[in-house]
Design a protein around this motif. Structure first.
Motif, PDB file in Angstrom:
ATOM      1  N   ARG A 100       1.523   5.743  17.469  1.00 42.60           N
ATOM      2  CA  ARG A 100       1.081   5.055  16.251  1.00 42.60           C
ATOM      3  C   ARG A 100       0.237   6.041  15.426  1.00 42.60           C
ATOM      4  NH1 ARG A 100      -0.524  -0.635  14.570  1.00 42.60           N
ATOM      5  NH2 ARG A 100       0.917  -1.216  16.183  1.00 42.60           N
ATOM      6  N   VAL A 101       0.636   6.228  14.196  1.00 43.28           N
ATOM      7  CA  VAL A 101      -0.067   7.189  13.338  1.00 43.28           C
ATOM      8  C   VAL A 101      -0.442   6.485  12.035  1.00 43.28           C
ATOM      9  CG1 VAL A 101       0.177   9.357  12.055  1.00 43.28           C
ATOM     10  CG2 VAL A 101       1.235   9.138  14.312  1.00 43.28           C
ATOM     11  N   GLU A 102      -1.713   6.589  11.624  1.00 44.51           N
ATOM     12  CA  GLU A 102      -2.142   6.023  10.344  1.00 44.51           C
ATOM     13  C   GLU A 102      -1.828   7.088   9.276  1.00 44.51           C
ATOM     14  OE1 GLU A 102      -2.852   3.558   7.821  1.00 44.51           O
ATOM     15  OE2 GLU A 102      -3.926   5.373   7.405  1.00 44.51           O
ATOM     16  N   LEU A 103      -0.775   6.866   8.518  1.00 46.02           N
ATOM     17  CA  LEU A 103      -0.265   7.919   7.624  1.00 46.02           C
ATOM     18  C   LEU A 103      -1.314   8.391   6.613  1.00 46.02           C
ATOM     19  CD1 LEU A 103       2.374   9.486   6.601  1.00 46.02           C
ATOM     20  CD2 LEU A 103       2.321   7.810   4.766  1.00 46.02           C
ATOM     21  N   ILE A 104      -2.048   7.449   6.036  1.00 45.72           N
ATOM     22  CA  ILE A 104      -2.969   7.837   4.956  1.00 45.72           C
ATOM     23  C   ILE A 104      -4.092   8.710   5.527  1.00 45.72           C
ATOM     24  CG2 ILE A 104      -4.421   6.991   3.045  1.00 45.72           C
ATOM     25  CD1 ILE A 104      -1.364   6.227   2.829  1.00 45.72           C
ATOM     26  N   ASP A 105      -4.727   8.245   6.614  1.00 41.73           N
ATOM     27  CA  ASP A 105      -5.835   9.004   7.212  1.00 41.73           C
ATOM     28  C   ASP A 105      -5.381  10.356   7.747  1.00 41.73           C
ATOM     29  OD1 ASP A 105      -7.438   6.888   6.859  1.00 41.73           O
ATOM     30  OD2 ASP A 105      -7.655   6.356   8.984  1.00 41.73           O
ATOM     31  N   PRO A 110      -5.585  13.692   3.579  1.00 38.27           N
ATOM     32  CA  PRO A 110      -6.122  15.058   3.730  1.00 38.27           C
ATOM     33  C   PRO A 110      -5.254  16.164   3.129  1.00 38.27           C
ATOM     34  CG  PRO A 110      -5.612  14.092   5.896  1.00 38.27           C
ATOM     35  CD  PRO A 110      -5.441  13.015   4.878  1.00 38.27           C
ATOM     36  N   LEU A 111      -3.931  16.056   3.190  1.00 37.13           N
ATOM     37  CA  LEU A 111      -3.102  17.175   2.714  1.00 37.13           C
ATOM     38  C   LEU A 111      -3.393  17.549   1.249  1.00 37.13           C
ATOM     39  CD1 LEU A 111      -0.791  19.264   2.973  1.00 37.13           C
ATOM     40  CD2 LEU A 111       0.784  17.434   2.334  1.00 37.13           C
ATOM     41  N   PRO A 112      -3.213  16.614   0.294  1.00 40.29           N
ATOM     42  CA  PRO A 112      -3.445  17.047  -1.094  1.00 40.29           C
ATOM     43  C   PRO A 112      -4.892  17.431  -1.374  1.00 40.29           C
ATOM     44  CG  PRO A 112      -2.779  14.724  -1.004  1.00 40.29           C
ATOM     45  CD  PRO A 112      -2.681  15.244   0.376  1.00 40.29           C
ATOM     46  N   VAL A 113      -5.840  16.801  -0.674  1.00 39.07           N
ATOM     47  CA  VAL A 113      -7.243  17.129  -0.973  1.00 39.07           C
ATOM     48  C   VAL A 113      -7.562  18.533  -0.444  1.00 39.07           C
ATOM     49  CG1 VAL A 113      -8.638  16.222   0.950  1.00 39.07           C
ATOM     50  CG2 VAL A 113      -9.437  15.964  -1.312  1.00 39.07           C
ATOM     51  N   THR A 220      -1.184  12.020  -5.346  1.00 42.40           N
ATOM     52  CA  THR A 220      -0.232  12.598  -4.391  1.00 42.40           C
ATOM     53  C   THR A 220      -0.307  11.825  -3.076  1.00 42.40           C
ATOM     54  OG1 THR A 220      -0.657  14.698  -5.486  1.00 42.40           O
ATOM     55  CG2 THR A 220       0.582  14.786  -3.445  1.00 42.40           C
ATOM     56  N   THR A 221      -1.521  11.426  -2.700  1.00 37.06           N
ATOM     57  CA  THR A 221      -1.677  10.535  -1.542  1.00 37.06           C
ATOM     58  C   THR A 221      -0.810   9.291  -1.746  1.00 37.06           C
ATOM     59  OG1 THR A 221      -3.961  11.257  -1.249  1.00 37.06           O
ATOM     60  CG2 THR A 221      -3.358   9.170  -0.222  1.00 37.06           C
ATOM     61  N   ALA A 222      -0.936   8.711  -2.946  1.00 39.07           N
ATOM     62  CA  ALA A 222      -0.162   7.503  -3.260  1.00 39.07           C
ATOM     63  C   ALA A 222       1.330   7.777  -3.127  1.00 39.07           C
ATOM     64  CB  ALA A 222      -0.491   7.038  -4.684  1.00 39.07           C
ATOM     65  N   THR A 223       1.765   8.932  -3.613  1.00 41.56           N
ATOM     66  CA  THR A 223       3.209   9.220  -3.608  1.00 41.56           C
ATOM     67  C   THR A 223       3.744   9.344  -2.183  1.00 41.56           C
ATOM     68  OG1 THR A 223       2.969  10.278  -5.739  1.00 41.56           O
ATOM     69  CG2 THR A 223       4.965  10.801  -4.523  1.00 41.56           C
ATOM     70  N   LEU A 224       2.951   9.919  -1.285  1.00 37.09           N
ATOM     71  CA  LEU A 224       3.412  10.032   0.109  1.00 37.09           C
ATOM     72  C   LEU A 224       3.537   8.639   0.738  1.00 37.09           C
ATOM     73  CD1 LEU A 224       1.440  13.195   1.283  1.00 37.09           C
ATOM     74  CD2 LEU A 224       3.860  13.016   0.729  1.00 37.09           C
ATOM     75  N   GLY A 225       2.509   7.820   0.574  1.00 44.35           N
ATOM     76  CA  GLY A 225       2.578   6.453   1.119  1.00 44.35           C
ATOM     77  C   GLY A 225       3.714   5.668   0.486  1.00 44.35           C
ATOM     78  N   LEU A 364      -4.921  -0.544 -11.369  1.00 42.54           N
ATOM     79  CA  LEU A 364      -5.375   0.845 -11.476  1.00 42.54           C
ATOM     80  C   LEU A 364      -4.428   1.820 -10.825  1.00 42.54           C
ATOM     81  CD1 LEU A 364      -9.110   0.327 -10.626  1.00 42.54           C
ATOM     82  CD2 LEU A 364      -8.205   1.207 -12.761  1.00 42.54           C
ATOM     83  N   MET A 365      -3.947   1.456  -9.624  1.00 39.02           N
ATOM     84  CA  MET A 365      -3.137   2.395  -8.851  1.00 39.02           C
ATOM     85  C   MET A 365      -2.090   1.614  -8.080  1.00 39.02           C
ATOM     86  SD  MET A 365      -4.115   5.709  -8.630  1.00 39.02           S
ATOM     87  CE  MET A 365      -3.474   6.230  -7.077  1.00 39.02           C
ATOM     88  N   VAL A 366      -0.896   2.182  -7.987  1.00 37.98           N
ATOM     89  CA  VAL A 366       0.123   1.596  -7.124  1.00 37.98           C
ATOM     90  C   VAL A 366       0.164   2.477  -5.884  1.00 37.98           C
ATOM     91  CG1 VAL A 366       2.580   1.076  -6.890  1.00 37.98           C
ATOM     92  CG2 VAL A 366       1.391   0.625  -9.052  1.00 37.98           C
ATOM     93  N   ASN A 367      -0.510   2.038  -4.852  1.00 39.25           N
ATOM     94  CA  ASN A 367      -0.520   2.811  -3.604  1.00 39.25           C
ATOM     95  C   ASN A 367      -0.995   1.923  -2.464  1.00 39.25           C
ATOM     96  OD1 ASN A 367      -3.323   2.689  -3.975  1.00 39.25           O
ATOM     97  ND2 ASN A 367      -3.644   4.743  -3.237  1.00 39.25           N
ATOM     98  N   VAL A 368      -0.928   2.465  -1.256  1.00 32.05           N
ATOM     99  CA  VAL A 368      -1.447   1.712  -0.118  1.00 32.05           C
ATOM    100  C   VAL A 368      -2.658   2.449   0.441  1.00 32.05           C
ATOM    101  CG1 VAL A 368       0.567   0.406   0.629  1.00 32.05           C
ATOM    102  CG2 VAL A 368       0.379   2.797   1.277  1.00 32.05           C
ATOM    103  N   ASN A 369      -3.670   1.676   0.820  1.00 33.72           N
ATOM    104  CA  ASN A 369      -4.888   2.287   1.368  1.00 33.72           C
ATOM    105  C   ASN A 369      -4.714   2.652   2.828  1.00 33.72           C
ATOM    106  OD1 ASN A 369      -6.182   1.876  -1.061  1.00 33.72           O
ATOM    107  ND2 ASN A 369      -6.849  -0.178  -0.475  1.00 33.72           N
ATOM    108  N   ARG A 370      -3.882   1.870   3.527  1.00 26.79           N
ATOM    109  CA  ARG A 370      -3.630   2.123   4.945  1.00 26.79           C
ATOM    110  C   ARG A 370      -2.154   1.901   5.203  1.00 26.79           C
ATOM    111  NH1 ARG A 370      -6.508   2.018   9.100  1.00 26.79           N
ATOM    112  NH2 ARG A 370      -5.157   0.588  10.208  1.00 26.79           N
ATOM    113  N   LEU A 371      -1.560   2.767   6.016  1.00 35.21           N
ATOM    114  CA  LEU A 371      -0.144   2.572   6.344  1.00 35.21           C
ATOM    115  C   LEU A 371       0.101   3.009   7.794  1.00 35.21           C
ATOM    116  CD1 LEU A 371       2.469   1.540   5.091  1.00 35.21           C
ATOM    117  CD2 LEU A 371       3.010   3.865   4.396  1.00 35.21           C
TER     118      LEU A 371
END
Ligand code: HEM
Length: 373
Positions: A100-105, A110-113, A220-225, A364-371
């Protein structure tokens, strides 16, 4: 006519059609990006705005954007490929052996930042701080659609003021340290750059760095999720991309169309003007909804279908005209590398269904905070 709609409650004009949104974004003379007149004057924000060129109009916008545009051309950005792949692999190594991997965390945040912090010469290890800033600006605000936009903006500014103050102080200290210790990074280039024969003041560089740092990671975080969600909902497309990674760039364009990270932009009419058949008065607040434009059936056949084989995909997720996203080549590259490596390393990826997917504030944003995957 239905593509340009006046909103009594928010007291602004929503622009929903593709050609209408593109028309607004291509005419900075009639539709200004400088919204300062509309906002209450606040010292911390005023400081940040001095170098924040996304909120500027020509000719100042062109001069400031020109100072950093060379760092983001597709050719220069292509040179970052090995480093992006290395960071992706290291981050995924950190999750090795876990089912189980939390994709966002673990990856998408971290990658784009890390990539943008390294470009700017800012310590990537401070990313929890940057995360908190980004959350304040893009995530946690309670936008009430029944509230006037100006009232909402005022409230948001009041809530965000301590964060802006903290960000200004952090970036100012970074710039001052760099002055005595120039390096091969964008902060040093900005310290040495000249506009109309004059060097930039430290206070002007703050807005530059803040803009690049925040714009450079959260979307970019949003785009990956968003990509993983689109592939989850469209397993056929995922299978095709796994088989032929050459399809990945088109698939990413479709993700950007289908789940557009910044759904709407903002402009103010500088004079009485007209969009399509609708007349707008000087001073009108205009919201080009690029997420809606990306579902315009006059441009996209079956717009509500995720289709990685669209013969044409003039999606507007990176904006249009003079403010077209400077980081588009970088964002596209990061998404292509990260998703390509994920597909290589994991034979099967699926969203964990026992936890709800946590969506951000869609105004504001179309993204997921946790995935969780
Ligand atoms: C501008 C979206 C990634 C830096 C914009 C605009 C959009 C956008 C819609 C236009 C704003 C307007 O016209 O008001 C995105 C999306 C991204 C992304 C969807 C990821 C998928 C990045 C990255 C960087 C970046 C990685 C970092 C280098 C900027 C900057 C501007 C901008 C500096 C202002 C350009 C100007 O005003 O001339 N972005 N962006 N963005 N973006 Fe991005």
């Amino acid at each position: 006519r239905g593509q340009v709609v006046y909103d009594e409650k928010q007291r602004c004009w929503h622009v929903l059609g593709h050609s209408e949104a593109a028309a607004v974004l291509s005419d900075p003379g009639a539709f200004s990006s400088d919204l300062q007149e509309l906002m209450p004057q606040q010292e911390d924000f005023a400081l940040f705005q001095r170098g924040n060129f996304v909120r500027m109009d020509p000719p100042r916008h062109r001069k400031l954007r020109g100072l950093v545009s060379q760092a983001f051309t597709p050719r220069v950005v292509a040179g970052l490929e090995p480093r992006i792949a290395q960071v992706t692999n290291e981050l995924l190594d950190g999750a090795a052996g876990q089912t189980r991997v939390e994709l966002i965390d673990k990856l998408a945040y971290p990658l784009p930042v890390i990539v943008i912090a390294e470009l700017l010469g800012i310590p990537a290890s401070d990313r929890p701080v940057f995360h908190r800033w980004a959350e304040t600006f893009f995530n946690r605000q309670n936008i009430d659609p029944d509230q006037s936009l100006l009232a909402a903006g005022k409230e948001a500014m009041e809530n965000a003021a301590p964060t802006v103050r903290e960000m200004n102080a952090y970036l100012l200290e970074h710039i001052r340290n760099r002055r005595g210790n120039l390096a091969d990074d964008l902060t040093s280039k900005l310290i040495l750059a000249e506009v109309d024969g004059e060097r930039l003041a430290d206070e002007e560089i703050i807005g530059f760095l803040g803009l690049l740092l925040l714009a450079g990671h959260i979307t970019t975080t949003a785009t990956l999720g968003n990509s993983v969600l689109c592939f989850e909902e469209n397993p056929g497309a995922a299978a095709e991309v796994r088989k032929d990674p050459g399809l990945l760039p088109d698939a990413i364009e479709e993700v950007l169309r289908f789940r557009t990270p910044f759904p709407r932009l903002a402009r103010v009419a500088t004079r009485d003007t007209r969009i399509g058949e609708v007349d707008l008065p000087a001073g009108a607040v205009v919201m080009p909804w690029i997420a809606a434009a990306n579902r315009d059936e006059r441009v996209f056949t079956e717009p509500n279908r995720f289709d990685i084989h669209r013969p044409r995909n003039p999606q507007l997720a990176f904006g249009h005209g003079i403010h077209f996203c400077i980081g588009a080549p970088l964002a596209r590259l990061e998404a292509r590398i990260a998703l390509g490596i994920m597909f290589q390393r994991y034979a099967d990826i699926s969203v964990a269904l026992d936890e709800p997917v946590e969506e951000a504030n869609p105004w504001l944003m179309v993204n997921v905070n946790r995935l969780p995957l």
